[in-house]
Each structure stands twice: as structure tokens, then as C-alpha cells.
Motif scaffolding. Sequence first.
Motif, PDB file in Angstrom:
ATOM      1  N   MET A 146      90.242  59.641  34.897  1.00  0.00           N
ATOM      2  CA  MET A 146      91.062  58.690  34.148  1.00  0.00           C
ATOM      3  C   MET A 146      92.389  58.406  34.850  1.00  0.00           C
ATOM      4  SD  MET A 146      90.197  60.394  30.464  1.00  0.00           S
ATOM      5  CE  MET A 146      91.462  59.584  29.515  1.00  0.00           C
ATOM      6  N   LEU A 147      92.896  59.392  35.580  1.00  0.00           N
ATOM      7  CA  LEU A 147      94.173  59.233  36.273  1.00  0.00           C
ATOM      8  C   LEU A 147      94.005  58.685  37.679  1.00  0.00           C
ATOM      9  CD1 LEU A 147      95.928  62.579  35.256  1.00  0.00           C
ATOM     10  CD2 LEU A 147      96.200  60.332  34.204  1.00  0.00           C
ATOM     11  N   GLY A 148      92.774  58.644  38.145  1.00  0.00           N
ATOM     12  CA  GLY A 148      92.547  58.210  39.512  1.00  0.00           C
ATOM     13  C   GLY A 148      92.882  59.274  40.530  1.00  0.00           C
ATOM     14  N   VAL A 149      92.881  60.545  40.096  1.00  0.00           N
ATOM     15  CA  VAL A 149      93.191  61.668  40.977  1.00  0.00           C
ATOM     16  C   VAL A 149      91.890  62.230  41.550  1.00  0.00           C
ATOM     17  CG1 VAL A 149      94.178  63.983  41.111  1.00  0.00           C
ATOM     18  CG2 VAL A 149      95.290  62.235  39.720  1.00  0.00           C
ATOM     19  N   LYS A 150      91.841  62.457  42.842  1.00  0.00           N
ATOM     20  CA  LYS A 150      90.656  62.992  43.491  1.00  0.00           C
ATOM     21  C   LYS A 150      90.658  64.512  43.429  1.00  0.00           C
ATOM     22  CE  LYS A 150      89.443  58.865  44.999  1.00  0.00           C
ATOM     23  NZ  LYS A 150      88.256  58.151  44.478  1.00  0.00           N
ATOM     24  N   ILE A 151      89.608  65.078  42.816  1.00  0.00           N
ATOM     25  CA  ILE A 151      89.433  66.530  42.798  1.00  0.00           C
ATOM     26  C   ILE A 151      87.978  66.833  43.116  1.00  0.00           C
ATOM     27  CG2 ILE A 151      91.259  66.870  41.086  1.00  0.00           C
ATOM     28  CD1 ILE A 151      89.036  67.470  39.038  1.00  0.00           C
ATOM     29  N   ASP A 152      87.707  68.094  43.416  1.00  0.00           N
ATOM     30  CA  ASP A 152      86.328  68.524  43.658  1.00  0.00           C
ATOM     31  C   ASP A 152      85.676  68.796  42.306  1.00  0.00           C
ATOM     32  OD1 ASP A 152      83.928  69.535  44.479  1.00  0.00           O
ATOM     33  OD2 ASP A 152      84.741  71.392  45.318  1.00  0.00           O
ATOM     34  N   SER A 153      84.921  67.821  41.790  1.00  0.00           N
ATOM     35  CA  SER A 153      84.336  67.958  40.460  1.00  0.00           C
ATOM     36  C   SER A 153      83.270  69.034  40.400  1.00  0.00           C
ATOM     37  CB  SER A 153      83.732  66.622  40.002  1.00  0.00           C
ATOM     38  OG  SER A 153      82.747  66.187  40.914  1.00  0.00           O
ATOM     39  N   GLY A 154      82.784  69.490  41.551  1.00  0.00           N
ATOM     40  CA  GLY A 154      81.765  70.536  41.553  1.00  0.00           C
ATOM     41  C   GLY A 154      82.347  71.925  41.744  1.00  0.00           C
ATOM     42  N   GLY A 155      83.673  72.030  41.794  1.00  0.00           N
ATOM     43  CA  GLY A 155      84.302  73.324  42.024  1.00  0.00           C
ATOM     44  C   GLY A 155      84.448  74.152  40.760  1.00  0.00           C
ATOM     45  N   GLU A 156      85.109  75.300  40.914  1.00  0.00           N
ATOM     46  CA  GLU A 156      85.368  76.177  39.778  1.00  0.00           C
ATOM     47  C   GLU A 156      86.463  75.578  38.898  1.00  0.00           C
ATOM     48  OE1 GLU A 156      83.605  78.805  39.136  1.00  0.00           O
ATOM     49  OE2 GLU A 156      82.431  78.711  40.981  1.00  0.00           O
ATOM     50  N   PHE A 157      86.525  76.055  37.651  1.00  0.00           N
ATOM     51  CA  PHE A 157      87.469  75.500  36.686  1.00  0.00           C
ATOM     52  C   PHE A 157      88.903  75.632  37.178  1.00  0.00           C
ATOM     53  CE2 PHE A 157      90.324  76.299  33.043  1.00  0.00           C
ATOM     54  CZ  PHE A 157      90.242  75.052  32.448  1.00  0.00           C
ATOM     55  N   VAL A 158      89.254  76.801  37.668  1.00  0.00           N
ATOM     56  CA  VAL A 158      90.637  77.014  38.130  1.00  0.00           C
ATOM     57  C   VAL A 158      90.955  76.075  39.287  1.00  0.00           C
ATOM     58  CG1 VAL A 158      92.231  78.673  39.168  1.00  0.00           C
ATOM     59  CG2 VAL A 158      90.674  79.408  37.351  1.00  0.00           C
ATOM     60  N   ASP A 159      90.018  75.902  40.211  1.00  0.00           N
ATOM     61  CA  ASP A 159      90.237  75.000  41.339  1.00  0.00           C
ATOM     62  C   ASP A 159      90.424  73.564  40.858  1.00  0.00           C
ATOM     63  OD1 ASP A 159      89.947  77.126  43.082  1.00  0.00           O
ATOM     64  OD2 ASP A 159      87.791  76.816  43.326  1.00  0.00           O
ATOM     65  N   LYS A 160      89.654  73.165  39.846  1.00  0.00           N
ATOM     66  CA  LYS A 160      89.796  71.810  39.297  1.00  0.00           C
ATOM     67  C   LYS A 160      91.177  71.611  38.685  1.00  0.00           C
ATOM     68  CE  LYS A 160      84.915  71.220  38.076  1.00  0.00           C
ATOM     69  NZ  LYS A 160      83.961  71.015  36.969  1.00  0.00           N
ATOM     70  N   VAL A 161      91.611  72.604  37.918  1.00  0.00           N
ATOM     71  CA  VAL A 161      92.933  72.493  37.276  1.00  0.00           C
ATOM     72  C   VAL A 161      94.029  72.425  38.329  1.00  0.00           C
ATOM     73  CG1 VAL A 161      94.597  73.655  35.792  1.00  0.00           C
ATOM     74  CG2 VAL A 161      92.180  73.629  35.153  1.00  0.00           C
ATOM     75  N   VAL A 162      93.927  73.284  39.341  1.00  0.00           N
ATOM     76  CA  VAL A 162      94.929  73.274  40.416  1.00  0.00           C
ATOM     77  C   VAL A 162      94.912  71.933  41.138  1.00  0.00           C
ATOM     78  CG1 VAL A 162      95.557  74.285  42.638  1.00  0.00           C
ATOM     79  CG2 VAL A 162      94.879  75.770  40.734  1.00  0.00           C
ATOM     80  N   GLY A 163      93.710  71.415  41.424  1.00  0.00           N
ATOM     81  CA  GLY A 163      93.600  70.124  42.090  1.00  0.00           C
ATOM     82  C   GLY A 163      94.177  68.998  41.262  1.00  0.00           C
ATOM     83  N   LEU A 164      93.955  69.072  39.934  1.00  0.00           N
ATOM     84  CA  LEU A 164      94.489  68.033  39.043  1.00  0.00           C
ATOM     85  C   LEU A 164      96.012  68.079  38.997  1.00  0.00           C
ATOM     86  CD1 LEU A 164      94.119  65.819  36.907  1.00  0.00           C
ATOM     87  CD2 LEU A 164      93.827  67.635  35.189  1.00  0.00           C
ATOM     88  N   VAL A 165      96.564  69.273  38.847  1.00  0.00           N
ATOM     89  CA  VAL A 165      98.023  69.423  38.740  1.00  0.00           C
ATOM     90  C   VAL A 165      98.707  69.007  40.038  1.00  0.00           C
ATOM     91  CG1 VAL A 165      99.905  71.063  38.417  1.00  0.00           C
ATOM     92  CG2 VAL A 165      97.868  71.196  36.966  1.00  0.00           C
ATOM     93  N   THR A 166      98.184  69.480  41.149  1.00  0.00           N
ATOM     94  CA  THR A 166      98.820  69.157  42.436  1.00  0.00           C
ATOM     95  C   THR A 166      98.617  67.688  42.822  1.00  0.00           C
ATOM     96  OG1 THR A 166      96.819  69.903  43.617  1.00  0.00           O
ATOM     97  CG2 THR A 166      98.600  71.502  43.310  1.00  0.00           C
ATOM     98  N   GLY A 167      97.595  67.046  42.221  1.00  0.00           N
ATOM     99  CA  GLY A 167      97.334  65.657  42.558  1.00  0.00           C
ATOM    100  C   GLY A 167      97.968  64.657  41.615  1.00  0.00           C
TER     101      GLY A 167
END
Length: 546
Positions: A146-167
Amino acid sequence: MQKPLAGLTRKNVGRELTAGVTLLAIAIPLNIGYAQIAGLPPTAGLYALIVPTIVYALVVSSRQVVASPDAAAAALVASSIGGLAAAGSADYATLALAQAILCGAMFLLLAFFKLGFLANFLSKPILVGFVGGLALDILVSQIAKMLGVKIDSGGEFVDKVVGLVTGLGTTNLISLAISVVAVVILLLGKRFARAIPWALVVLVAATIAVVLADLDDAGVSVLGEVPAGPPALTWPVIDWATWLLLIPSAIALTLVTTAEGLLVSRSYGEKRGYPTSPNRDLFAFGLGNIAAGASGSFAVGSSTSRTAAMDQAGSRTQLPSLVLAVGTLLLLLFGTALLADIPSPAIGAIVGVAILPLLGIRDFAMLWRVDRFEFAIGAVCFLVTLFVGSIPGIVVAFVLALINLAKRAANPAIDVLRGDGEPGDSLLEQAPTGETTAPGVIVVRLAAPLFFANGSVFSDAVKTAIGAAPAGQVHHLVIDMEAVTDIDVTGAEAFESLTRWLTDQQISLAFSRVRPEALARLDSLGLRGDARVYDTNRAALAALAA
């Protein structure tokens, strides 16, 4: 056996066809989103609406349950296959097909051996925790979309959250605007005009906006080209070792679908007054999943939200599912160009709003109020599913279910009974431990089967009840067996130890209100001995107190 399309008449065929159009409008955008959650192309979600839907609708006993992939199943597919192949690759898609076929085979086995009761081990707290963990994991991915932020959607939950916050600094403001408007429309529409397919409205409006304003050039991600054509029959070709690796996740998918699907089927059957057959429903899920694996889709289950929508639309047959299948096929044949410019933020908003109820916030609040232990079970299952994985989550769910079962079974109601008035003439009622029913007689009732979890508990309770009476005043013990439906070997050993203790205390043993099967069990285990058996507690009191 109930005929296919049971309940369809000339009077309701128009209403059923209209409901089918509504179902088509609801299912297409959701299935595109669920396919993306699963790490598969949009066609995998659309293919699930054709052959699997037709097979299921013609076989199932329920007149209303809609079969389809759902958010939880899609997340489970992604989390279980993501470690075996890269999402979006040909190998990944092949594994998803194999997983669906395994699910189908397991459903057929459950139906053949009538093992649907196994799903009962997934109690509400466990289901709330497991599905809630999957839902939160999905939600993070959809927020990023929804935000247009690129994250690894197949990663672990913590990695997704970190990717979302940093992005967050790379947020696309136009994507954000599309998402906010979409969420507002979906939430308000759901509240004030539920009959309108708001997901389709959002999808169409957002797509028109993207096309007219060339928003994809401004960084708004779009669905892209969707291959045209009907699903092709296929079969996954993988080695046996890989088949074995998919079994745990297939078991998890099968059990969750069984628990939810049979519950939904039974509840709507009771609500609308038509019969359902659990084993036939499992058989239908089996054939539907095999059809999914053989036609380019992924595991299907029951869709609670779509079933509810069809019930609200007045549908009482499976005809809307057939309309859905035909409509989806026509879309794939002639209308895939219309899908290419669908903006990803709109898909994320639709899926995000759809899975919000799966977070189980209200259910967790209810569990906290009524039973803290059950709340803890749900919370542990939620956290394990979220931070460790879906398969460990389902394993922990079963372990917690067994612990919960053992905890309750190990503390059955054990009542000491007495008579008000003359023995043999009065009704029995619960009395404080240690009160005798008649001079020298005490009656103890176990309100559960006697087995390994409560054998020693029952023995200790009897000794406590006898010890609470004045020394030397208890000469006879009567065990009320009305609620004892079975005795296992471990329970028998504990009971045998109790009978030896009674002999040492010079207390005779008798039974009352013994079920025939329990009496046979007493005899086969050698527990009856010389003990007398009475039809009622009154008869025992009268005979022993005389």
C-alpha cells in the motif's frame, strides 16, 4: 445422496444467478491478492475459481459453502514453500501444485476413514492464535504494498517489519493516497452498503485512475500482463524426497481447512434447515484440491466471508459457484487485458481489509475475560506462528491442545453423595467431602471416564473422602458409575491399587448405575471381583446400611 445443486428451483434460479454475479465481483480481486500472498502469479488465484470450484460445487453436501483459497491458506503456502524454492519461480509453482494434491489426498483419506474429528483438536483459541499469526504476517506485506515500499514478502516476519520500517523513506505518496481512499471506501461501504461489491468498485476505480493519469510512470506498481487462456491440465513432477518435505505443510493446511470448513458447513445447514454430511464435504475438499493441483492453482479451502456474502444475498444453492467458474473462464479468455493496469496498492488495501478480522482481536479480548489459560494457549500459538513459522505453529497448537485436554481430564468432578432422610427413600445430592450417605456407607461419583490422566486423582479423592469421616465409621464404599463410559489400562492399575487399600482398611466395595459397556470393561480388566452391583444408589444404600 443429495443431488448436485440441491435446492435449486424455477422460483429461485434468478436470485441464484444474481448472487453468482455478486460472488464473481467479490472473488476475482481477492483471489488475485491471495495468489500474490502465496508467491504465485495472478492466474493461480483465478484458476482456483474454475475447475476446483466446479468439482467442489457438484460434490459437496453443503448448499452454500464457497470453496476457494483464502488469506490464511495463502500465507501458509508461502511460508512453507518459501524455504524450498524462490517465490515466483517455476519450481515454486510446481511445489504449490504438489502441495495442493497432497492436501487433496489427505482429505480423501479423512473422508474414507471418517477421521474428521481430528480437526476438533484445533480448538477456538488455537485457531484464533494460528490464523491471527498468519494474518499479521500477511498484513505487514500488504502495508508495504500500500505504501509502495519494496520488501522481501517471502522473508521472516521480523525481516519484513525491519524492511518496512527502514523503507518508509521510499514511500510513494500516490500509492499511499490510492490506499487511503481504497481503505476508506471499503470500510464505509462494508458498514453502510454491504450488498455492493466494494472490492470490485475500488479495483475498477483505481485502475481507471492509473490509466487516465499514467500513474504507473509515477512509480505506482501495477499487476502487469496476465496470460490469457483457460487453465491447462498438468501434474507436478518432483522427486519423492521433495514430496515428503511437503507433507507437514499439507497436514497443516488440511487440518485448518477441515476445522473451519466443517464448522461453516454445519452451521449454515442448521441455520437454513438442510442436511449436511461431514464426510462428503471432506471428499469434496479432496477432489477440489486435486483438481487445483492438476490445473495450475494452489490449495483451496472454505471461504467464510464469501459464504456469508452469499447467504446475505439470499443464495441457498451452489449455482453461484458455477456462475463464478464460468465468469472467471470468460475473463481469462477475453478480458485479461483489463487486469494489467490494476494498481498493487489497491490490491493491498482490499486484501488488508479482508484479513483484519482474522487478527482475532475481539476473540483474544473475549478469551482474556473468560479464561486466562485458554488465552495463553492462543497467545503462544500466535507468537510461535508469527516468529518461528507456520509449521511449528501447528505442531505447538496440537501439543497445547493435548495439554489443555489432559489438564481438564486430570481434574474431573468427583462428588461425595449423601441422602436427606432415610437411606433409600431420598434423592441424592452433592455433599461436603467426608459426609456419609448412611451409617457406614459412602458413595463417590466420578463424572468422567477413568483413564491415565485421572486414575490417581480419583484414587486420592476416594481416600480423602474416607479419611475425612470419623475413624472406623466407614465400612462400605459405593462407586457411582453412571458417568464412567470407559476405563483404560493405566486407570485400571490405579483402581486396583485403590481396591487393595480398601481391603487393608476393611472397607467393602460396590458399584451402582454401571453402564453395560463399563461393566464388561470392569470384568475384562479383573476389577469387579466380589463387588456387588446395584441398579441405583438408593438400592445400594438400603442394602449396605441394613
